[in-house]
Every structure is written in structure tokens, then in C-alpha cells.
Scaffold this active site. Structure first.
Site, PDB file in Angstrom:
ATOM      1  N   LYS A  49       0.851  -1.200   0.000  1.00 13.36           N
ATOM      2  CA  LYS A  49       0.000   0.000   0.000  1.00 13.36           C
ATOM      3  C   LYS A  49       0.876   1.235   0.000  1.00 13.36           C
ATOM      4  O   LYS A  49       1.781   1.369   0.838  1.00 13.36           O
ATOM      5  CB  LYS A  49      -0.903   0.010   1.237  1.00 13.36           C
ATOM      6  CG  LYS A  49      -1.859   1.198   1.240  1.00 13.36           C
ATOM      7  CD  LYS A  49      -2.883   1.084   2.354  1.00 13.36           C
ATOM      8  CE  LYS A  49      -2.396   1.633   3.665  1.00 13.36           C
ATOM      9  NZ  LYS A  49      -2.299   3.090   3.716  1.00 13.36           N
ATOM     10  N   ASP A  76      -3.469   4.413  -1.704  1.00 13.73           N
ATOM     11  CA  ASP A  76      -4.391   4.848  -0.637  1.00 13.73           C
ATOM     12  C   ASP A  76      -4.390   6.366  -0.549  1.00 13.73           C
ATOM     13  O   ASP A  76      -3.790   6.953   0.356  1.00 13.73           O
ATOM     14  CB  ASP A  76      -3.934   4.211   0.691  1.00 13.73           C
ATOM     15  CG  ASP A  76      -4.930   4.441   1.810  1.00 13.73           C
ATOM     16  OD1 ASP A  76      -6.086   4.803   1.528  1.00 13.73           O
ATOM     17  OD2 ASP A  76      -4.542   4.249   2.983  1.00 13.73           O
ATOM     18  N   LYS A  78      -7.285   8.184  -0.516  1.00 11.44           N
ATOM     19  CA  LYS A  78      -8.504   8.604   0.193  1.00 11.44           C
ATOM     20  C   LYS A  78      -9.084   9.883  -0.414  1.00 11.44           C
ATOM     21  O   LYS A  78      -9.229  10.910   0.240  1.00 11.44           O
ATOM     22  CB  LYS A  78      -8.231   8.796   1.689  1.00 11.44           C
ATOM     23  CG  LYS A  78      -7.839   7.506   2.404  1.00 11.44           C
ATOM     24  CD  LYS A  78      -7.835   7.676   3.918  1.00 11.44           C
ATOM     25  CE  LYS A  78      -7.402   6.420   4.633  1.00 11.44           C
ATOM     26  NZ  LYS A  78      -5.967   6.111   4.520  1.00 11.44           N
ATOM     27  N   HIS A  80     -11.425  12.739  -1.679  1.00 11.20           N
ATOM     28  CA  HIS A  80     -12.639  13.341  -1.096  1.00 11.20           C
ATOM     29  C   HIS A  80     -12.712  14.768  -1.630  1.00 11.20           C
ATOM     30  O   HIS A  80     -12.030  15.664  -1.117  1.00 11.20           O
ATOM     31  CB  HIS A  80     -12.532  13.313   0.440  1.00 11.20           C
ATOM     32  CG  HIS A  80     -13.797  13.716   1.135  1.00 11.20           C
ATOM     33  ND1 HIS A  80     -14.020  13.474   2.474  1.00 11.20           N
ATOM     34  CD2 HIS A  80     -14.908  14.344   0.691  1.00 11.20           C
ATOM     35  CE1 HIS A  80     -15.210  13.929   2.821  1.00 11.20           C
ATOM     36  NE2 HIS A  80     -15.762  14.468   1.755  1.00 11.20           N
ATOM     37  N   ASP A  81     -13.531  14.967  -2.664  1.00 14.12           N
ATOM     38  CA  ASP A  81     -13.607  16.299  -3.294  1.00 14.12           C
ATOM     39  C   ASP A  81     -14.925  16.362  -4.054  1.00 14.12           C
ATOM     40  O   ASP A  81     -15.744  15.442  -3.941  1.00 14.12           O
ATOM     41  CB  ASP A  81     -12.380  16.482  -4.220  1.00 14.12           C
ATOM     42  CG  ASP A  81     -11.972  17.943  -4.360  1.00 14.12           C
ATOM     43  OD1 ASP A  81     -12.877  18.794  -4.513  1.00 14.12           O
ATOM     44  OD2 ASP A  81     -10.772  18.237  -4.325  1.00 14.12           O
ATOM     45  N   PRO A  83     -17.544  15.910  -7.109  1.00 11.02           N
ATOM     46  CA  PRO A  83     -17.617  14.758  -8.021  1.00 11.02           C
ATOM     47  C   PRO A  83     -16.725  14.880  -9.250  1.00 11.02           C
ATOM     48  O   PRO A  83     -16.019  13.935  -9.623  1.00 11.02           O
ATOM     49  CB  PRO A  83     -19.105  14.708  -8.396  1.00 11.02           C
ATOM     50  CG  PRO A  83     -19.807  15.296  -7.204  1.00 11.02           C
ATOM     51  CD  PRO A  83     -18.889  16.374  -6.695  1.00 11.02           C
ATOM     52  N   ASN A  84     -16.737  16.041  -9.909  1.00 11.03           N
ATOM     53  CA  ASN A  84     -15.964  16.201 -11.140  1.00 11.03           C
ATOM     54  C   ASN A  84     -14.467  16.004 -10.886  1.00 11.03           C
ATOM     55  O   ASN A  84     -13.766  15.350 -11.664  1.00 11.03           O
ATOM     56  CB  ASN A  84     -16.227  17.609 -11.697  1.00 11.03           C
ATOM     57  CG  ASN A  84     -15.581  17.806 -13.042  1.00 11.03           C
ATOM     58  OD1 ASN A  84     -15.848  17.055 -13.972  1.00 11.03           O
ATOM     59  ND2 ASN A  84     -14.694  18.781 -13.137  1.00 11.03           N
ATOM     60  N   THR A  85     -13.994  16.525  -9.776  1.00  9.47           N
ATOM     61  CA  THR A  85     -12.558  16.417  -9.461  1.00  9.47           C
ATOM     62  C   THR A  85     -12.173  14.979  -9.143  1.00  9.47           C
ATOM     63  O   THR A  85     -11.142  14.482  -9.590  1.00  9.47           O
ATOM     64  CB  THR A  85     -12.225  17.349  -8.269  1.00  9.47           C
ATOM     65  OG1 THR A  85     -12.541  18.678  -8.660  1.00  9.47           O
ATOM     66  CG2 THR A  85     -10.761  17.264  -7.869  1.00  9.47           C
ATOM     67  N   THR A 135     -10.052   3.946  11.096  1.00  9.29           N
ATOM     68  CA  THR A 135      -9.889   3.108  12.290  1.00  9.29           C
ATOM     69  C   THR A 135      -9.319   3.900  13.472  1.00  9.29           C
ATOM     70  O   THR A 135      -9.313   3.407  14.592  1.00  9.29           O
ATOM     71  CB  THR A 135      -8.971   1.913  11.988  1.00  9.29           C
ATOM     72  OG1 THR A 135      -7.845   2.390  11.270  1.00  9.29           O
ATOM     73  CG2 THR A 135      -9.682   0.867  11.174  1.00  9.29           C
ATOM     74  N   GLN A 205      -4.079   3.568  16.613  1.00  9.32           N
ATOM     75  CA  GLN A 205      -5.312   2.923  16.171  1.00  9.32           C
ATOM     76  C   GLN A 205      -6.261   2.757  17.353  1.00  9.32           C
ATOM     77  O   GLN A 205      -5.842   2.695  18.503  1.00  9.32           O
ATOM     78  CB  GLN A 205      -4.994   1.553  15.552  1.00  9.32           C
ATOM     79  CG  GLN A 205      -4.172   1.633  14.272  1.00  9.32           C
ATOM     80  CD  GLN A 205      -4.983   2.137  13.068  1.00  9.32           C
ATOM     81  OE1 GLN A 205      -6.087   2.658  13.213  1.00  9.32           O
ATOM     82  NE2 GLN A 205      -4.399   1.999  11.890  1.00  9.32           N
ATOM     83  N   ARG A 226       2.752  -0.795  10.742  1.00 10.14           N
ATOM     84  CA  ARG A 226       3.822  -0.810  11.735  1.00 10.14           C
ATOM     85  C   ARG A 226       4.151  -2.165  12.356  1.00 10.14           C
ATOM     86  O   ARG A 226       5.346  -2.410  12.639  1.00 10.14           O
ATOM     87  CB  ARG A 226       3.520   0.252  12.817  1.00 10.14           C
ATOM     88  CG  ARG A 226       3.727   1.670  12.285  1.00 10.14           C
ATOM     89  CD  ARG A 226       3.032   2.720  13.106  1.00 10.14           C
ATOM     90  NE  ARG A 226       1.590   2.665  12.935  1.00 10.14           N
ATOM     91  CZ  ARG A 226       0.734   3.527  13.473  1.00 10.14           C
ATOM     92  NH1 ARG A 226       1.191   4.512  14.223  1.00 10.14           N
ATOM     93  NH2 ARG A 226      -0.559   3.420  13.256  1.00 10.14           N
TER      94      ARG A 226
HETATM   95  O1  C5P Z   1       0.716   0.999  10.973  1.00  7.62           O
HETATM   96  P1  C5P Z   1      -0.721   0.585  10.843  1.00  7.62           P
HETATM   97  O2  C5P Z   1      -0.903  -0.930  10.734  1.00  7.62           O
HETATM   98  O3  C5P Z   1      -1.610   1.218  11.870  1.00  7.62           O
HETATM   99  O4  C5P Z   1      -1.147   1.176   9.411  1.00  7.62           O
HETATM  100  C1  C5P Z   1      -2.470   1.137   8.936  1.00  7.62           C
HETATM  101  C2  C5P Z   1      -2.510   1.719   7.557  1.00  7.62           C
HETATM  102  O5  C5P Z   1      -3.844   1.671   7.094  1.00  7.62           O
HETATM  103  C3  C5P Z   1      -2.068   3.180   7.484  1.00  7.62           C
HETATM  104  O6  C5P Z   1      -1.386   3.338   6.227  1.00  7.62           O
HETATM  105  C4  C5P Z   1      -3.361   3.959   7.502  1.00  7.62           C
HETATM  106  O7  C5P Z   1      -3.267   5.164   6.770  1.00  7.62           O
HETATM  107  C5  C5P Z   1      -4.298   2.995   6.775  1.00  7.62           C
HETATM  108  N1  C5P Z   1      -5.722   3.130   7.081  1.00  7.62           N
HETATM  109  C6  C5P Z   1      -6.229   3.089   8.353  1.00  7.62           C
HETATM  110  N2  C5P Z   1      -7.575   3.231   8.579  1.00  7.62           N
HETATM  111  C7  C5P Z   1      -8.403   3.371   7.550  1.00  7.62           C
HETATM  112  C8  C5P Z   1      -7.906   3.397   6.251  1.00  7.62           C
HETATM  113  C9  C5P Z   1      -6.551   3.266   6.047  1.00  7.62           C
HETATM  114  O8  C5P Z   1      -5.479   2.895   9.299  1.00  7.62           O
HETATM  115  N3  C5P Z   1      -9.702   3.426   7.754  1.00  7.62           N
END
Ligand code: C5P
Length: 249
Positions: A49, A76, A78, A80-81, A83-85, A135, A205, A226
Site C-alpha cells: 500500500k 491509498d 482517500k 474526497h472532493d 464529483p468532477n474532481t 480506524t 489505532q 507498523r
Molecule cells: O501501521 P498501521 O498498521 O496502523 O497502518 C495502517 C494503515 O492503514 C495506514 O497506512 C493507515 O493510513 C491505513 N488506514 C487506516 N484506517 C483506515 C484506512 C486506512 O489505518 N480506515
């Protein structure tokens, strides 16, 4: 309803291996460090990722290097803007060789529909994954943003929005997998970050689960950062998680 989307190989077409189900988050500030880890994990892991930090530091070069090594890439960003963009961004990503791309379901039905239509209209488009609730957010964090629903209620609401817009790939925490599987059935691809092997540091988290629990509850793919990237022996950490996935599958 537009066709459902799932990453290749499609869920249900053949039994996925543990390697097909583990995505290592390359959360590094430089391409050199990211590729160092990817090379260290060669033979163990297939999916990586690339998130905002690494993509902003290295641009498309990191995607090209990972693809050159035969890896599948989850971009990844993410999105968020308006619709056209977002639709235009999906089309641009289609030229970059990423297999999965995230966007925020909170962008709303018009944005999600525009993204799904853009992906359906160009060759090489990534499979879209709608991020429900991060998360790192718990009910208290949600409340401070004006969302009075609990995290699971908000996750289900956003998942249904994404599905109705033609995006059945979802990012959710392990704690909502059973809820989503129960409500949405076996088809949606559920990609789950916030994974922590027993005894691992939780870091920032909040809604976490072990790899075995997430798989047993119905996750399609796990995102692990991590616990692998900061481990003293990342390959050993990845192999241990792969074994846990295998035994729970
Ligand atoms: O290091 P760790 O296992 O916490 O990394 C989780 C990865 O998942 C990070 O790259 C984080 O940006 C991504 N992520 C997340 N929660 C989400 C979507 C993506 O932790 N809902």
C-alpha cells in the site's frame, strides 16, 4: 445497480492464498526506505500500500518500481472532493498501474457515483474501495465532527451509500466486519486496517483486531503497517501474520 467491484483475483473465483490477503502499508518518507522494505519482503508479500506520505514524496516512481518488481499496488489516496474532481482523479490514476484506490464514502452519493462511472469508463482503472470510518476514530472523535451515530451505525450507513453508487469494495475496521457481512452478504470486498497481532503496540489505532479474528470474521484483505514495518525482523513478522491468516482461513 452497476456491477460490483472486487480486487483481482476475484473473491470466490478461487481460494485466495494468505499472500493474496495481506497488504503491507509502506508508510515511509522516502522511496528508498519503502523499496528497501519491499525488497526485504520479496517472496513473502505480494501487495503493498502506497499512502499519502510516500506518494507525495516519490510520485509515480514508487508505483513504477513496485510494479517492475511484480507487486500489486494499493494506492491509498482517500480521495474526497467534488464529483468532477474525483472522477478526473480516478481517470488519471487509471494510467498509473495501481490495482486498488481509496476514496472517502463521506464524499456522498454524487461523488461516489461519479467515481464509479469514471472507473467503468476507462481501461486500466483501479478497483475502488470506499473508506467508511477511519480506524483511528472512535465514537468520541466522531461526535466531535458532528456525527452523533456510533461508529458501527455510521460505517453501515456509508457502506450502503457506497454500494448503492456501484462501489462494493469497502475499507472498514475489523470490529465492523461481522456487521457488514451480515448486512451486505458475501460479495463486498472488505479491506481491513487496524490489525494488531496479539501483544503488538496499538499506536494511534482505536478499533483493532488480530489477523486471525479479522479473517475469521470475514475480512477479504488485511492492511498491516507498523507491526511489520517497525518490527526488528519485518520478514519474520510478515511470515507470522501470513501463518495466522492461513490458519484462520
Ligand atoms: O501501521 P498501521 O498498521 O496502523 O497502518 C495502517 C494503515 O492503514 C495506514 O497506512 C493507515 O493510513 C491505513 N488506514 C487506516 N484506517 C483506515 C484506512 C486506512 O489505518 N480506515
Amino acid at each position: 445497480m452497476p456491477p460490483l467491484q472486487s480486487p483481482s483475483p476475484r473473491v470466490g473465483e478461487q481460494r485466495k492464498t494468505a499472500q493474496d490477503r495481506l497488504i503491507v502499508a509502506l508508510d515511509f518518507p522516502t522511496q528508498k526506505e519503502a523499496l528497501g522494505l519491499a525488497d526485504h519482503l520479496h517472496g513473502s508479500c505480494k501487495w503493498f500500500k502506497v499512502g499519502l506520505e510516500l506518494y507525495l514524496a516519490s510520485g509515480n516512481s514508487i508505483l513504477e518500481e513496485l510494479r517492475k518488481r511484480g507487486y500489486s499496488v494499493f494506492l491509498d489516496l482517500k480521495l474526497h472532493d467534488i464529483p468532477n474532481t474525483v472522477a478526473a482523479a480516478v481517470k488519471t490514476v487509471s494510467t498509473m498501474g495501481a490495482s486498488l484506490l481509496t476514496l472517502h464514502a463521506a464524499g456522498g452519493p454524487a461523488m461516489l457515483t461519479a467515481a464509479a462511472e469514471a472507473a467503468a469508463s476507462v481501461p486500466g482503472a483501479p478497483r475502488l474501495l470506499a473508506v467508511t470510518v477511519l480506524t483511528s476514530m472512535d465514537d468520541g472523535q466522531l461526535k466531535s465532527t458532528g456525527v452523533s451515530s456510533s461508529a458501527p451505525v455510521q460505517v453501515l450507513r456509508l457502506a450502503q451509500l457506497a454500494r448503492a453508487a456501484g462501489i462494493s469494495g469497502l475499507v472498514c475496521s475489523a470490529q465492523e466486519i461481522r456487521l457488514l457481512r451480515g448486512e451486505l452478504g458475501p460479495e463486498p470486498v472488505l479491506v481491513t486496517p487496524g490489525i494488531r497481532p496479539a501483544g503488538a503496540a496499538i499506536n494511534d489505532q482505536k478499533r483493532i483486531a488480530t489477523p486471525a479474528v479479522a479473517i475469521a470474521d470475514g475480512a477479504s484483505m488485511l492492511v498491516v503497517g507498523r507491526p511489520i514495518t517497525q518490527a526488528p525482523d519485518p520478514a519474520a513478522a510478515a511470515n507470522s501474520i501470513l501463518a495466522e491468516i492461513e490458519s484462520a482461513s
